[in-house]
Design a protein around this motif. Sequence first.
Motif, PDB file in Angstrom:
ATOM      1  N   ASN A 139     133.835 -30.182  37.767  1.00 13.01           N
ATOM      2  CA  ASN A 139     133.478 -31.222  38.732  1.00 13.01           C
ATOM      3  C   ASN A 139     133.695 -32.632  38.202  1.00 13.01           C
ATOM      4  O   ASN A 139     133.409 -32.921  37.040  1.00 13.01           O
ATOM      5  N   ASN A 140     134.148 -33.502  39.074  1.00 11.33           N
ATOM      6  CA  ASN A 140     134.125 -34.932  38.788  1.00 11.33           C
ATOM      7  C   ASN A 140     132.924 -35.526  39.496  1.00 11.33           C
ATOM      8  O   ASN A 140     132.845 -35.510  40.736  1.00 11.33           O
ATOM      9  N   PHE A 141     131.963 -36.008  38.714  1.00 15.33           N
ATOM     10  CA  PHE A 141     130.757 -36.645  39.264  1.00 15.33           C
ATOM     11  C   PHE A 141     130.225 -37.498  38.126  1.00 15.33           C
ATOM     12  O   PHE A 141     129.384 -37.060  37.340  1.00 15.33           O
ATOM     13  N   TYR A 142     130.787 -38.711  38.026  1.00 14.49           N
ATOM     14  CA  TYR A 142     130.539 -39.561  36.865  1.00 14.49           C
ATOM     15  C   TYR A 142     129.085 -40.009  36.739  1.00 14.49           C
ATOM     16  O   TYR A 142     128.659 -40.410  35.670  1.00 14.49           O
ATOM     17  N   GLU A 143     128.313 -39.931  37.837  1.00 12.73           N
ATOM     18  CA  GLU A 143     126.894 -40.266  37.720  1.00 12.73           C
ATOM     19  C   GLU A 143     126.190 -39.298  36.769  1.00 12.73           C
ATOM     20  O   GLU A 143     125.173 -39.643  36.165  1.00 12.73           O
ATOM     21  N   HIS A 183     141.791 -29.778  48.293  1.00 14.32           N
ATOM     22  CA  HIS A 183     141.245 -30.954  47.617  1.00 14.32           C
ATOM     23  C   HIS A 183     142.180 -31.294  46.467  1.00 14.32           C
ATOM     24  O   HIS A 183     142.398 -30.465  45.585  1.00 14.32           O
ATOM     25  N   MET A 234     138.692 -25.423  49.215  1.00 13.06           N
ATOM     26  CA  MET A 234     137.252 -25.280  49.414  1.00 13.06           C
ATOM     27  C   MET A 234     136.903 -24.865  50.842  1.00 13.06           C
ATOM     28  O   MET A 234     137.360 -25.486  51.785  1.00 13.06           O
ATOM     29  N   THR A 260     126.827 -44.079  47.423  1.00  8.31           N
ATOM     30  CA  THR A 260     126.089 -42.987  46.776  1.00  8.31           C
ATOM     31  C   THR A 260     124.713 -43.479  46.352  1.00  8.31           C
ATOM     32  O   THR A 260     124.516 -44.673  46.116  1.00  8.31           O
ATOM     33  N   TYR A 299     128.388 -45.930  43.183  1.00  5.89           N
ATOM     34  CA  TYR A 299     129.706 -45.496  43.649  1.00  5.89           C
ATOM     35  C   TYR A 299     129.821 -45.860  45.128  1.00  5.89           C
ATOM     36  O   TYR A 299     128.885 -45.641  45.912  1.00  5.89           O
ATOM     37  N   ASP A 350     128.455 -30.716  43.558  1.00  3.45           N
ATOM     38  CA  ASP A 350     129.487 -31.016  44.549  1.00  3.45           C
ATOM     39  C   ASP A 350     129.053 -32.097  45.539  1.00  3.45           C
ATOM     40  O   ASP A 350     129.759 -32.362  46.512  1.00  3.45           O
ATOM     41  N   ARG A 368     128.118 -35.068  51.379  1.00  2.00           N
ATOM     42  CA  ARG A 368     129.281 -35.761  50.821  1.00  2.00           C
ATOM     43  C   ARG A 368     130.379 -35.791  51.874  1.00  2.00           C
ATOM     44  O   ARG A 368     130.326 -35.098  52.880  1.00  2.00           O
ATOM     45  N   GLY A 420     141.035 -37.131  45.728  1.00  2.00           N
ATOM     46  CA  GLY A 420     139.645 -36.657  45.727  1.00  2.00           C
ATOM     47  C   GLY A 420     138.597 -37.739  45.562  1.00  2.00           C
ATOM     48  O   GLY A 420     137.475 -37.585  46.052  1.00  2.00           O
ATOM     49  N   SER A 447     136.461 -38.862  48.448  1.00  2.00           N
ATOM     50  CA  SER A 447     135.450 -37.955  49.000  1.00  2.00           C
ATOM     51  C   SER A 447     134.124 -38.157  48.264  1.00  2.00           C
ATOM     52  O   SER A 447     133.717 -37.359  47.420  1.00  2.00           O
ATOM     53  N   LYS A 498     130.327 -38.548  46.999  1.00  2.00           N
ATOM     54  CA  LYS A 498     129.230 -37.567  46.963  1.00  2.00           C
ATOM     55  C   LYS A 498     127.852 -38.205  47.158  1.00  2.00           C
ATOM     56  O   LYS A 498     127.685 -39.406  46.954  1.00  2.00           O
TER      57      LYS A 498
END
Length: 312
Positions: free
Chosen positions: A75-79, A131, A141, A168, A187, A216, A221, A229, A232, A234
């Motif tokens: 997953n990319n979710f830098y938070e 995606h 997905m 976000t 974000y 995700d 999201r 991506g 998109s 989250k």
Amino acid sequence: MINIPSSEITPEHGYLSRRAFLKTLAIVSAGAVLAACSVKPRATAAPGGTPPHAGAATDELGDALTPYESITHYNNFYEFSTDKEQVAPLSANFKASPWKVEVGGLVKNPRTYDIDDLRKNFTQEERIYRHRCVEAWSMVMPWVGFPLAKLLAEVEPTSEAKFVRFETLYDPGQFPGQNDGYYPWPYAEGLRLDEAMNDLALLVTGLYGKDLPPQDGAPLRLAVPWKYGFKSIKSVVKIDLVDVMPVSLWMAAGPNEYGFYANVNPAVDHPRWSQATERRIGELSRRKSLMFNGYAEQVAHLYDGMDLRLNY
Ligand SMILES: Nc1nc2c(c(=O)[nH]1)N[C@H]1C(S)=C(S)[C@@H](COP(=O)(O)O)O[C@H]1N2
Ligand SMILES: [Mo]
């Protein structure tokens, strides 16, 4: 201007290391079992009831769904983390309920929605979407959600509204990455109003017939499958109709590399790598990337007369 270390945004290696390769095999076989279980006849979701399981085994191009295990462990979710494999463990205790989404700005009926109302008031449907990350990897997905256009119709944008801006949650207590002052949190992302009204733009509440997992983007999201991506966004808490083009987190962090439109375009390379091909997670050889990620028929008209090289 913020200077991004290339380690943060360099794409994954085109070829997997031996360790990653062995791991992929394990994920694929575990995923095969899961996928087999979830291929059930399409069920209609009762309002407020359980959403359907994945109703098909492939997308409309005949490509297999990516296993649940991969979608939730890469997953990319830098938070949470810039390490894709650390996002799942770090997000395990994320509090996605209660949750409110404030919809306002240039609208006739500003409103704050509870996530449960969004699930109940808008018919949830399954959409199988490709995606394509800007880093040149991709997945397929089976999302559950509802068209963004339906929410916008309810709040009624005024004639001055030209763009939609998304934000976000900002909560450094839950998002360790937000304690790092490196990125301009929270974000944010944006769409032109006509892009947002396109039927493909989906507000996602579920995956594989279950509630959306934290990694995700729980509980809500965006999925804009014809764009890279990062569009998109989250864990959305705020949706604003505005009259000027919103500046996204990535536009602020790297304006020469990330633009507002970010349409998937194999003919326009990223300044540091090619976008002509991609690595579909679970496959060993690269495949050709498709214009608008294969959704040209639905969205190409939105960009008639625009130079897509300038409007990257
Ligand atoms: N808030 C937020 N949204 C985000 C990101 C993020 O770091 N933070 N990463 C983006 C990127 S680069 C991608 S590729 C997708 C990844 O979604 P997935 O982990 O569900 O595959 O989320 C996008 N949305
Ligand atoms: Mo991405």
